[in-house]
Scaffold this motif. Structure first.
Motif, short mmCIF file in Angstrom:
data_model
loop_
_atom_site.label_atom_id
_atom_site.label_comp_id
_atom_site.label_asym_id
_atom_site.label_seq_id
_atom_site.Cartn_x
_atom_site.Cartn_y
_atom_site.Cartn_z
N TYR A 30 0.82 -1.21 0.00
CA TYR A 30 0.00 0.00 0.00
C TYR A 30 0.86 1.27 0.00
CZ TYR A 30 -2.98 3.73 1.78
OH TYR A 30 -3.62 4.94 1.95
N HIS A 31 1.86 1.28 0.87
CA HIS A 31 2.71 2.48 0.96
C HIS A 31 3.67 2.59 -0.22
CE1 HIS A 31 1.36 4.06 4.78
NE2 HIS A 31 1.35 2.84 5.26
N ALA A 32 3.90 1.47 -0.91
CA ALA A 32 4.73 1.53 -2.12
C ALA A 32 3.96 2.17 -3.27
CB ALA A 32 5.18 0.12 -2.51
N LEU A 33 2.62 2.06 -3.24
CA LEU A 33 1.79 2.55 -4.35
C LEU A 33 1.02 3.83 -4.03
CD1 LEU A 33 0.31 -0.90 -5.50
CD2 LEU A 33 2.28 0.34 -6.45
N SER A 34 1.11 4.31 -2.77
CA SER A 34 0.36 5.51 -2.39
C SER A 34 1.31 6.66 -2.09
CB SER A 34 -0.51 5.21 -1.16
OG SER A 34 0.32 4.90 -0.05
N GLY A 35 0.74 7.83 -1.86
CA GLY A 35 1.55 9.00 -1.52
C GLY A 35 2.56 9.32 -2.61
N GLY A 36 3.80 9.51 -2.20
CA GLY A 36 4.85 9.81 -3.17
C GLY A 36 5.47 8.57 -3.76
N ARG A 37 4.93 7.40 -3.41
CA ARG A 37 5.39 6.10 -3.92
C ARG A 37 6.87 5.85 -3.65
NH1 ARG A 37 2.11 4.97 -9.60
NH2 ARG A 37 0.03 5.47 -8.75
N GLN A 38 7.35 6.36 -2.53
CA GLN A 38 8.72 6.10 -2.07
C GLN A 38 9.76 6.48 -3.14
OE1 GLN A 38 8.74 5.14 1.13
NE2 GLN A 38 6.52 5.04 1.05
N VAL A 171 9.78 -11.97 3.95
CA VAL A 171 8.58 -11.11 4.02
C VAL A 171 8.96 -9.73 4.54
CG1 VAL A 171 6.40 -10.75 5.24
CG2 VAL A 171 6.88 -12.94 4.19
N CYS A 172 9.75 -9.72 5.62
CA CYS A 172 10.17 -8.46 6.24
C CYS A 172 11.02 -7.63 5.27
CB CYS A 172 10.96 -8.76 7.50
SG CYS A 172 11.29 -7.33 8.49
N THR A 173 11.93 -8.30 4.58
CA THR A 173 12.79 -7.60 3.61
C THR A 173 11.96 -6.97 2.50
OG1 THR A 173 14.59 -9.15 4.04
CG2 THR A 173 14.70 -7.89 1.99
N LEU A 174 10.94 -7.69 2.01
CA LEU A 174 10.14 -7.19 0.90
C LEU A 174 9.30 -5.98 1.29
CD1 LEU A 174 9.02 -10.55 -0.78
CD2 LEU A 174 10.57 -8.83 -1.71
N TYR A 175 8.59 -6.05 2.43
CA TYR A 175 7.73 -4.89 2.76
C TYR A 175 8.55 -3.69 3.20
CZ TYR A 175 7.42 -5.70 7.94
OH TYR A 175 7.65 -5.84 9.28
N THR A 176 9.72 -3.92 3.78
CA THR A 176 10.60 -2.80 4.14
C THR A 176 11.15 -2.14 2.89
OG1 THR A 176 11.23 -3.96 6.17
CG2 THR A 176 12.62 -2.13 5.49
N THR A 177 11.53 -2.97 1.91
CA THR A 177 12.10 -2.44 0.66
C THR A 177 11.04 -1.71 -0.15
OG1 THR A 177 13.66 -4.29 0.62
CG2 THR A 177 13.35 -3.07 -1.44
N MET A 178 9.81 -2.23 -0.15
CA MET A 178 8.75 -1.61 -0.96
C MET A 178 8.20 -0.33 -0.32
SD MET A 178 6.42 -4.75 -2.46
CE MET A 178 5.79 -5.16 -0.84
N THR A 351 10.95 -5.83 14.83
CA THR A 351 12.31 -5.48 15.22
C THR A 351 13.26 -5.48 14.04
OG1 THR A 351 11.92 -6.45 17.40
CG2 THR A 351 14.21 -6.07 16.78
N ILE A 352 13.20 -6.52 13.22
CA ILE A 352 14.17 -6.59 12.13
C ILE A 352 13.83 -5.63 10.99
CG2 ILE A 352 14.91 -8.94 12.69
CD1 ILE A 352 13.19 -10.01 10.48
N SER A 353 12.53 -5.31 10.81
CA SER A 353 12.20 -4.31 9.78
C SER A 353 12.75 -2.95 10.18
CB SER A 353 10.68 -4.23 9.56
OG SER A 353 10.03 -3.78 10.74
N SER A 354 12.68 -2.63 11.48
CA SER A 354 13.27 -1.38 11.98
C SER A 354 14.77 -1.38 11.74
CB SER A 354 13.00 -1.23 13.48
OG SER A 354 11.63 -1.30 13.74
N ALA A 355 15.39 -2.55 11.96
CA ALA A 355 16.83 -2.66 11.77
C ALA A 355 17.21 -2.47 10.31
CB ALA A 355 17.31 -4.02 12.27
N MET A 389 17.31 -4.26 1.16
CA MET A 389 17.20 -5.66 0.76
C MET A 389 18.48 -6.43 1.08
SD MET A 389 16.16 -7.28 -2.94
CE MET A 389 14.45 -6.84 -2.71
N SER A 390 19.63 -5.81 0.87
CA SER A 390 20.91 -6.48 1.14
C SER A 390 21.06 -6.80 2.62
CB SER A 390 22.08 -5.59 0.68
OG SER A 390 21.97 -5.30 -0.70
N TYR A 391 20.68 -5.86 3.47
CA TYR A 391 20.77 -6.12 4.90
C TYR A 391 19.78 -7.21 5.32
CZ TYR A 391 23.99 -2.34 6.04
OH TYR A 391 25.11 -1.56 6.15
#
Length: 602
Positions: A30-38, A171-178, A351-355, A389-391
């Motif tokens: 949702y946040h990848a496709l809304s607002g300024g689209r990151q 899953v965490c890597t994907l939503y954090t990256t998007m 925790t890991i998404s924050s990291a 994504m690398s992290y």
């Protein structure tokens, strides 16, 4: 594990677990496709500095309340009693000081990375050293956060260990990256609700199946799990009021005062007032989270009376015992085991998404952008996503190393924060409270703090020294008076035979690590600064020093105060360092005067 003791998921449990992962992915999408689209680093890394205090505060809770705490705290209470609960006393100053000291200084400087402060206050070399230290700490902790729930789940249910690790990490890597920081914060909000619901469900069902509140209370009292206030000043005692209530303050400061993962949330708030308010809102929620975890440990003890189930579980880890208890309590109630496992993995995801996000931010802002000042915004944003994504993939690799650690996950986590977070806290305190500290002193202090931290930390692991033993199971109190007396005498002899020399030094409670290492950095930093020539008043960037000394030394004559702390009003003297500050923040000198943090010392 003995197959006869293995617990199994029902279809409803798998559905709830899958819904958790799908919802987290959906928020990221949702946040990848809304607002300024990151499309900008400001949106991807800082959420456009537009967040309200409620989501920020819930995100702060989720970042702290990791799977390590949800599993580790009940296991600690089950084994050693409620002494750990006194760490709640440390939450008061541990949140008040960041709210009124660290947030005002860091927010008004309009930073993206916490470690930009170190370059503005000291030098580029100090900033890079601080950044690398934070990266090292966070990468190790990420592996622990991912591995812990997966291992516990595997030990009890036979759920594929590395399948759970990969599902969580990917899953965490994907939503954090998007979705960037906005996705991280809003998934944290969702996951915090799941965490509280999962723990509450386990406690309610556990109390009911154990025979009610009165029966639980009777058993934990008989089992000597209700700890009195221990005022023993011995710093080698693992848990006392002083180690938890005082040493815990420095642990909280290293987390909520200067840790990039938490500070980044303050900096994403719309205003400084909202950032401070979010810090205040964290306090009752953290106390509630601590209470739920401790009560869960007591209910678990009432159920099993402190018995050792390692032969059934195939592991001596008390952390796996927590998941075994949950599955045992909730077996036959479709959906509830899945709710707790969702709670556990929610904590890990938050925790890991924050990291991931904070690691991408400091790497981008501290290590890459300074060397490529002409990089376009589009390329910088793309590179930030690649870094996140690398992290995420690196986190999965670190999970493979975590199983080599022998201590409980709670103790390992707090040791990591103490050994590495303590020196970082000392570095920031050196800069904020001592205006004459210079770059050479800061580097020397950080080096000495880290060296001493690893010396004590590794020494304690090698010698495996611990002055605290597990309490006996509750059946011990049912023995005859003579037998009980003999047991107490034997335990007294064990207590009196304390280690000496270096072994005693290595026996320092891990809860003192943050304070010990923080003061080491400050002391060495100040000594070296005076030996190499203290920083001059006109070379200190306005807004980087909190006027602590000016307030504490208000009784001194003005000429002595002038020698000890900066009293030059903002804008009175513009040095090269100050010009760098204006250039770095992209604001004019006049705007800095009107909207900035005020004078370094008043």
């Amino acid at each position: 594990m003995d197959p006869s003791y293995q617990k199994h998921f029902a279809v409803a449990d798998y559905v709830i677990f899958a819904v958790l992962l799908a919802a987290s992915m959906g928020i990221g999408l949702y946040h990848a496709l809304s607002g300024g689209r990151q499309r900008t680093t400001q949106e991807f890394l800082m959420a456009d500095r537009s967040m309200r205090c409620l989501p920020v505060s819930l995100s702060l809770i989720a970042s702290f309340q990791s799977a390590v705490a949800i599993i580790g705290v009940p296991a600690e209470i089950y084994t050693h009693g409620t002494q750990y609960w006194f760490i709640g006393c440390a939450y008061i100053l541990g949140l008040l000081i960041p709210a009124h000291v660290f947030i005002p200084v860091l927010y008004r400087l309009r930073l993206s990375s916490t470690y930009q402060y170190l370059e503005m206050r000291f030098s580029k070399a100090v900033r890079i050293c601080g950044t690398l230290t934070f990266i090292f700490q966070t990468v190790i902790y990420m592996g622990l956060c991912v591995y812990t729930p997966a291992f516990a789940l595997n030990a009890v249910t036979g759920f594929e260990l590395w399948g759970a690790v990969l599902a969580t990490g990917l899953v965490c890597t994907l939503y954090t990256t998007m979705g960037g920081l906005k996705a991280v914060i809003w998934t944290d909000v969702f996951q915090t609700v799941v965490m509280f619901a999962g723990q509450l469900a386990v406690i309610v069902v556990g109390v009911q199946q154990t025979g009610g509140v009165s029966e639980v209370w009777r058993k934990v009292r008989e089992g000597n799990r209700i700890s009195a206030l221990d005022l023993n000043p011995d710093p080698t005692e693992r848990h006392t009021f002083w180690t938890l209530g005082v040493g815990g303050i420095f642990l909280m400061l290293s987390l909520y005062g200067v840790n990039q993962a938490q500070v980044q949330r303050y900096l994403s708030a719309r205003t400084e007032k909202e950032a401070v308010r979010s810090c205040y809102m964290v306090f009752p929620s953290l106390q509630l989270a601590l209470a739920l975890s401790c009560v869960m440990g007591l209910v678990m003890f009432a159920r099993y009376c402190g018995e050792d189930h390692s032969d059934k579980l195939g592991t001596s880890s008390k952390d796996a015992m927590v998941v075994y208890f949950v599955m045992d309590m909730l077996q036959g109630l479709p959906g509830l085991p899945g709710l707790f496992i969702a709670c556990l993995f929610s904590a890990a995801l938050s925790t890991i998404s924050s990291a991931f996000n904070s690691l991408a931010t400091v790497t981008m802002e501290d290590l890459i952008k300074p060397h490529f000042p002409t990089m376009t915004e589009a390329r910088a944003t793309l590179l930030s996503k690649v870094l996140a994504m690398s992290y995420g993939l690196l986190c999965l690799a670190m999970a493979y190393l975590t199983h080599l650690m022998g201590d409980s996950v709670l103790q390992v986590a707090l040791k990591i924060f103490g050994m590495v977070g303590g020196p970082i806290l000392g570095l920031f305190c050196l800069g904020m409270f001592f205006p004459w500290a210079n770059s050479t002193g800061a580097l020397a202090g950080l080096g000495a703090g880290l060296a001493l931290a690893f010396w004590v930390g590794i020494g304690s692991i090698v010698t495996r020294s611990s002055s605290t033993r597990p309490l006996p199971p509750c059946r011990a109190v049912l023995l005859s008076d003579n037998m009980t007396t003999a047991i107490h005498a034997a335990l007294l002899n064990v207590t009196l035979s304390r280690p000496s020399g270096l072994k005693r030094f290595y026996s320092l409670s891990y809860m003192w690590y943050s304070a010990f290492n923080c003061f080491t950095v400050i002391l060495i930093g100040l000594i070296i600064s005076f030996l190499t020539g203290p920083m001059k008043e006109e070379d200190v960037t306005p807004g980087t020093v909190y006027p602590l000394l000016g307030k504490l030394l208000c009784f001194l004559p003005e000429h002595l105060k002038k020698k000890l702390c900066c009293v030059t009003p903002l804008g009175h003297t513009v040095s090269k360092t100050v010009k760098f500050h204006y250039r770095m923040t992209g604001i004019s000198k006049r705007e800095s005067y009107l909207n900035g943090p005020g004078p370094p010392c008043v």
